[in-house]
Write an enzyme that holds these catalytic residues in place. Structure first.
Site, PDB file in Angstrom:
ATOM      1  N   SER A   1      13.053 -21.173   7.735  1.00 33.11           N
ATOM      2  CA  SER A   1      13.004 -19.853   8.349  1.00 33.11           C
ATOM      3  C   SER A   1      11.862 -19.059   7.736  1.00 33.11           C
ATOM      4  O   SER A   1      11.234 -19.501   6.780  1.00 33.11           O
ATOM      5  CB  SER A   1      14.322 -19.117   8.138  1.00 33.11           C
ATOM      6  OG  SER A   1      14.351 -18.606   6.814  1.00 33.11           O
ATOM      7  N   LYS A   2      11.653 -17.871   8.277  1.00 37.49           N
ATOM      8  CA  LYS A   2      10.547 -17.010   7.826  1.00 37.49           C
ATOM      9  C   LYS A   2      10.595 -16.760   6.323  1.00 37.49           C
ATOM     10  O   LYS A   2       9.577 -16.556   5.678  1.00 37.49           O
ATOM     11  CB  LYS A   2      10.611 -15.656   8.555  1.00 37.49           C
ATOM     12  CG  LYS A   2      10.120 -15.722   9.982  1.00 37.49           C
ATOM     13  CD  LYS A   2       9.272 -14.488  10.319  1.00 37.49           C
ATOM     14  CE  LYS A   2       8.612 -14.610  11.672  1.00 37.49           C
ATOM     15  NZ  LYS A   2       9.453 -14.133  12.768  1.00 37.49           N
ATOM     16  N   ARG A   3      11.813 -16.745   5.801  1.00 35.59           N
ATOM     17  CA  ARG A   3      12.027 -16.580   4.372  1.00 35.59           C
ATOM     18  C   ARG A   3      11.162 -17.540   3.542  1.00 35.59           C
ATOM     19  O   ARG A   3      10.758 -17.233   2.433  1.00 35.59           O
ATOM     20  CB  ARG A   3      13.495 -16.919   4.150  1.00 35.59           C
ATOM     21  CG  ARG A   3      14.264 -16.295   3.103  1.00 35.59           C
ATOM     22  CD  ARG A   3      15.777 -16.435   3.367  1.00 35.59           C
ATOM     23  NE  ARG A   3      16.218 -17.694   3.965  1.00 35.59           N
ATOM     24  CZ  ARG A   3      16.360 -18.831   3.312  1.00 35.59           C
ATOM     25  NH1 ARG A   3      16.086 -18.909   2.027  1.00 35.59           N
ATOM     26  NH2 ARG A   3      16.784 -19.921   3.937  1.00 35.59           N
TER      27      ARG A   3
ATOM     28  N   GLY B   1       8.220 -18.612   4.221  1.00 32.43           N
ATOM     29  CA  GLY B   1       6.779 -18.390   4.347  1.00 32.43           C
ATOM     30  C   GLY B   1       6.388 -18.456   5.812  1.00 32.43           C
ATOM     31  O   GLY B   1       7.227 -18.271   6.684  1.00 32.43           O
TER      32      GLY B   1
END
Ligand code: GLU
Ligand code: ZN
Length: 497
Positions: free
Chosen positions: A267-269, A271
Site C-alpha cells: 500500500s501507499k504506506r 512508498g
C-alpha cells in the site's frame, strides 16, 4: 487448491495445471478500472499479459472498465494509458465499457426473459438492515433472495412506488460448491462460495463488473484471462454467467498477490506504489518493468537484469511462481542502477532532463559531462534535482565562510596560486595528478595539502567525486576562474580583518 468463502484453505492433492492450448491464437486483455493511478499490481498484470501476447504473436487488448460512473474519471484513464506507454506496453485494441452499455443491456434482458435473473427492489437501507440481522444470527451476510419469487403484482406495486430495480443473477444453492481449473494453479475448489444472488445490473441501468467482464471477454474473443489472485472468487460467478448465456468460458489463470517489504499487502504506506509516482521519483521504465517481471516470474538462468525486449524472449508461463511476491524498493533501486549504467550518455541526458529544470540555461555538453561523473553514484534520476555535487558542477559555488577560512593560511594560498600559474590552455585533466605532486613537492607538503584546498576552491565542499573528474567537467577556463575567485575571496576576507 481449495477455497471456502473466497478464502484460501489449502491445496488439493490432485491439482494439475491445465496447459493453455497453443493452437489457439492468444488474445489477452488488461482491464483496469480508471478509479485511481496505475498501481504496481495492475502494472504487473498488464506486463504479464503483454509479454505473453508478444511472445506468442497474439493480441493484447486494453479495456477501460469505466462503467462505475461515480468512481471513474477520465484523468485516471489518461494516466493509466500514459503509464502503460511509458512502460512500453503498447496495446493492439482499445475498448471503453462506457461506450458499450447497450451490449450489456441486451444480455441482461435475455437473462431476465429466460428466468435466470430477476429484478430486486430492495433499497440499500433494507439490504444493510437485513445483512446486520443475518450477521447477528451468525449467518453469512449474503443477499437473502428476498425478491426472487416476487409475484408480478408485487413487482408492479414496487414500480408504482417509484422504486428502480437492480437486476440479480439467480444462483442455485447447489452451484455454490464449485470448482474451476486455473491454468496456473490447477483445480481451485470452493467448499461453499459466499455469494447470494449477485447484482448484474445496478438500479441506474449500468452493468456490474462481473456481467460486463463476461460479455466483453466473450465478445472480444479473449482466450485467456490472466489476472491477480484477488479475482479468484469472481471466477465461478463469471463461469456461471458464461453457462447461463450459453458461451464457452475462456481459460483463467491467477497470479500471486504483491506484498510490501514487511509482507503486508502493498500500500501507499510502503512508498510509491503507482507507476506514475515511481516515474516521478526518477526510476527508469526499464527498471520498473524489470522489477514487475520478477514479481512471480524467474528464468532458469537466475539472471535478473532484463530489458523489455529481452523479457519477451525469456518469458514463459511455465516459470510463473505463485508464492506471494514482495515489491522490494531496494531491489528496484539496484535494478535502476543497472539500467542507468546501460544508457548511452545522450540517452542519460534525455532521461534526466525532467529532473534538471533548475539548470535550464546550462550548455548541453557540460550537463552531459556532469551526469557522466555522477552516474555511478545515482540510484534514481530524482536524486539529481537536489544533488549537492551537480550544483557546483553546473554553476560556480558560493564559498562558505569555513571554506574561506580553511583557504586562508599561506600554504593553502600558495598551493592554489602555484596550480593556477601552471594551468595553460593546453591543460588536460590527466595532467592534474602530476601537477599536484609537483606543487606539493615544491611546498614540502603531502599531496593532500594541495588536493584539499583545490577541492574547496573549486567546489566549496570537503567531499565529492574525484577531483580529476570534476576538473574534466569544468574545463580549464572555469577551473582558472574559480581558483582566481577563491584567492580573491580569501584576500577580501583578510583585508576586512
Ligand atoms: N476492472 C477489474 C480490475 O481492475 C478487472 C479485473 C479482471 O481482470 O477481470 O480489477
Ligand atoms: Zn431484493
Amino acid at each position: 487448491m481449495c477455497l471456502a468463502g473466497g478464502e484460501f484453505v489449502g491445496h488439493r492433492g490432485d491439482s494439475r495445471r491445465a496447459p493453455y492450448n497453443p493452437t489457439v491464437a492468444v488474445r489477452v486483455r488488461f482491464a483496469p478500472s480508471p478509479t485511481g493511478e496505475l498501481h504496481v499490481g495492475g502494472a504487473r498484470t498488464a506486463l504479464f499479459n503483454w509479454l505473453w501476447a508478444r511472445k506468442e504473436g497474439g493480441t493484447f487488448v486494453l479495456r477501460i472498465e469505466d462503467t462505475d460512473l461515480a468512481r471513474s474519471e477520465t484523468r485516471y484513464t489518461q494516466g493509466i494509458m500514459d503509464a502503460l506507454s511509458w512502460l512500453g506496453l503498447s496495446w493492439d485494441e482499445l475498448f471503453y465499457q462506457s461506450q458499450r452499455l447497450p451490449h450489456y443491456r441486451r444480455y441482461v434482458d435475455r437473462l431476465l426473459e429466460e428466468g435466470k435473473a430477476y429484478p430486486c427492489f430492495c433499497t440499500p437501507e433494507e439490504l444493510a438492515e437485513r445483512r446486520k440481522r443475518a450477521l447477528a444470527r451468525g449467518e453469512a451476510p449474503e443477499y437473502d433472495g428476498h425478491c426472487r419469487d416476487l409475484s408480478q403484482k408485487d413487482r408492479q406495486l414496487y414500480l408504482a412506488q417509484g422504486r428502480k430495480p437492480a437486476i440479480r443473477f439467480l444462483v442455485p444453492e447447489e452451484a455454490k460448491e464449485t470448482s474451476f481449473v486455473d491454468f496456473l494453479r490447477g483445480e481451485v475448489h470452493f467448499r461453499r462460495l459466499t455469494t447470494g444472488d449477485f447484482v448484474i445490473q445496478k438500479a441506474d441501468g449500468t452493468p456490474t463488473y462481473n456481467l460486463a467482464c463476461v460479455v466483453d471477454d466473450h465478445e472480444m474473443g479473449v482466450t485467456h484471462v490472466l489476472r491477480a489472485e484477488d479475482h479468484i472468487s469472481n471466477t465461478p460467478k463469471q463461469i456461471w454467467l458464461y453457462q447461463a448465456l450459453g458461451w464457452e468460458p475462456p481459460a483463467f489463470g491467477h497470479l500471486s498477490i504483491i506484498l510490501g517489504p514487511d509482507r503486508k499487502k502493498l500500500s501507499k504506506r510502503h512508498g510509491a506504489t503507482s507507476v506514475e509516482a515511481l516515474r516521478e521519483e526518477g526510476y527508469l521504465p526499464e527498471a520498473v518493468v524489470n522489477h514487475l517481471a520478477l514479481l512471480g516470474w524467474s528464468p532458469d538462468s537466475g539472471e535478473e537484469v532484463f530489458t523489455l525486449e529481452e523479457l519477451v524472449d525469456a518469458f514463459s508461463l511455465e516459470k510463473i511462481n505463485l508464492s506471494p511476491q514482495v515489491f522490494d524498493f531496494e531491489k528496484l533501486r539496484w535494478l535502476n542502477r543497472k539500467h542507468l549504467a546501460r544508457l548511452s550518455p545522450r540517452e542519460l541526458l534525455k532521461r534526466a532532463r525532467p529532473f534538471l529544470a533548475r539548470y535550464s540555461g546550462v550548455p548541453e555538453d557540460r550537463l552531459a559531462a556532469a551526469l557522466e561523473l555522477l552516474r555511478p553514484g545515482l540510484s534514481t534520476l530524482g536524486e539529481l534535482a537536489d544533488h549537492p555535487d551537480l550544483r557546483y558542477l553546473l554553476a560556480p559555488p558560493e564559498l562558505p565562510p569555513e571554506a574561506v577560512e580553511e583557504l586562508s593560511p599561506p600554504e593553502a594560498r600558495a598551493a592554489l596560486a602555484r596550480v593556477l600559474s601552471r594551468l595553460g590552455p593546453g591543460f588536460s585533466p590527466e595532467g592534474l595528478r602530476p601537477l599536484v605532486r609537483e606543487v606539493a613537492a615544491e611546498l614540502g607538503v603531502p599531496t593532500r595539502g594541495v588536493f584539499h584546498p583545490l577541492r574547496l576552491a573549486l567546489t566549496g565542499r570537503t567531499h565529492g567525486p574525484e577531483l580529476v573528474g570534476i576538473v574534466g567537467v569544468l574545463g580549464v577556463a572555469e577551473v582558472r576562474a574559480r581558483l582566481e575567485a577563491a584567492l580573491r575571496a580569501v584576500e577580501e576576507a583578510q583585508g576586512g580583518k
